[in-house]
Design an enzyme around this catalytic site. Structure first.
Site, PDB file in Angstrom:
ATOM      1  N   LYS A 187      -0.809   4.917   4.722  1.00 48.31           N
ATOM      2  CA  LYS A 187      -1.740   3.993   5.366  1.00 48.31           C
ATOM      3  C   LYS A 187      -1.383   3.839   6.851  1.00 48.31           C
ATOM      4  CE  LYS A 187      -3.895  -0.506   4.758  1.00 48.31           C
ATOM      5  NZ  LYS A 187      -5.227   0.068   4.988  1.00 48.31           N
ATOM      6  N   HIS A 218       0.835  -1.208   0.000  1.00 49.75           N
ATOM      7  CA  HIS A 218       0.000   0.000   0.000  1.00 49.75           C
ATOM      8  C   HIS A 218       0.869   1.258   0.000  1.00 49.75           C
ATOM      9  CE1 HIS A 218      -3.234  -2.775   1.166  1.00 49.75           C
ATOM     10  NE2 HIS A 218      -4.076  -1.810   0.809  1.00 49.75           N
TER      11      HIS A 218
END
Ligand code: NAP
Length: 266
Positions: free
Chosen positions: A159, A155
């Site tokens: 995040k 990701h």
């Protein structure tokens, strides 16, 4: 089809702003307000790069829910506030559709119980991309035949939670089918802590965080002389919006909490 009145929490975020664009393009959805922790009283259309929608921003959830007649709350914020927003929405009879990840098992159980008590539809999905849901289902199927598996999720570096909600959900689905096994060598030793990733019931989950990534996952199964890799990439946050729209339309028909988009797909 009747219009569904929607509040979006986190409208300036990467996901929240995409949800506003989806609502703008969808005839049967109407944005009636937004929840943020800034810009009290400002209309969404006054903020740069957001759609030309005339919906007031509230910073106090109680005031927002008392002032505004809404059917659904879409929450795309942070684990801490997402949980509080979801709980408050259920108490006000507003159906939460939650994309925010990072809730604990205890929080999910509490929200499940509250939704049941209040007979309110709630949909919480760690991944609203249809391809990701299929990737999880295919992984569950493969786990019947392969006990050795490692999950690699990748990701963007903003995040907050690791491993991702999708990786945890995938591991839970695999766990339902997989023969229990502590993977790797029994005498394996990490010379740098964390090198082997997180241990979930004997399988490993690895989290990569890099600028440029959106949301990606590989589930790698191993057996003698062969590997099977099931891979999904979300290259753009638009990939989540078909699922968010579907969840909003389904949430108004439900009276319990549903966890996972796969449970509302036909
Ligand atoms: P993001 O860009 O950081 O957006 C979060 C937004 O929430 C920010 O605008 C933030 O404002 C705002 N916020 C913080 N506290 C708030 C509060 N108390 N009330 C209202 N808004 C608040 O993050 P993102 O990438 O959009 O992701 C949002 C969530 O969705 C994360 O939990 C992520 O893991 C999850 N996600 C889910 C899916 C899925 O398919 N389910 C897909 C991608 C992401 P500030 O920036 O001013 O703090």
């Amino acid at each position: 089809m009747e219009t569904i009145k929607v509040i979006v929490a986190g409208p300036r975020g990467k996901m929240g702003s995409e949800a506003l664009r989806m609502i703008e393009k969808t005839d049967n959805l109407e944005l009636v307000a937004c929840l943020d922790h800034k810009y009290e009283g400002v209309s969404i259309r006054e903020l740069d790069e957001l759609p030309n929608l005339d919906a007031r921003i509230y910073t106090d959830i109680e005031v927002c829910f008392q002032d505004v007649d809404a059917d659904v709350l879409i929450d795309l914020t942070t684990p801490e506030f997402g949980y509080l927003h979801t709980k408050t929405a259920i108490q006000y009879g507003i159906r939460p559709v939650v994309g925010t990840t990072g809730f604990t098992d205890d929080q999910l159980q509490e929200l499940t119980d509250l939704a049941e008590e209040k007979e309110i539809g709630v949909i919480i999905a760690p991944n609203f991309a249809l391809g990701a849901v299929l990737m999880m289902q295919f992984s569950k199927w493969a786990a019947k035949y392969f006990a050795d598996v490692e999950i690699i999720e990748k990701h963007h570096d903003n995040k907050l939670d690791a491993p991702s909600g999708t990786a945890i959900k995938t591991a839970q689905l695999i766990q339902e089918e997989r023969q229990v096994k502590q993977q790797g060598h029994p005498n394996e030793k990490e010379t740098i802590p964390g090198a082997r990733g997180a241990d979930f019931d004997g399988m490993r989950i690895h989290s990569m965080r890099l600028p440029g990534l959106v949301a990606h996952q590989e589930v790698v199964f191993g057996s003698v002389g062969e590997n099977l890799t099931i891979k999904h990439d979300s290259f753009h946050r638009q990939s989540f919006m078909t699922g968010v729209k579907l969840a909003v339309e389904q949430a108004v028909k439900l009276d319990t909490l549903v966890y996972g988009l796969e449970n509302i797909l036909e």
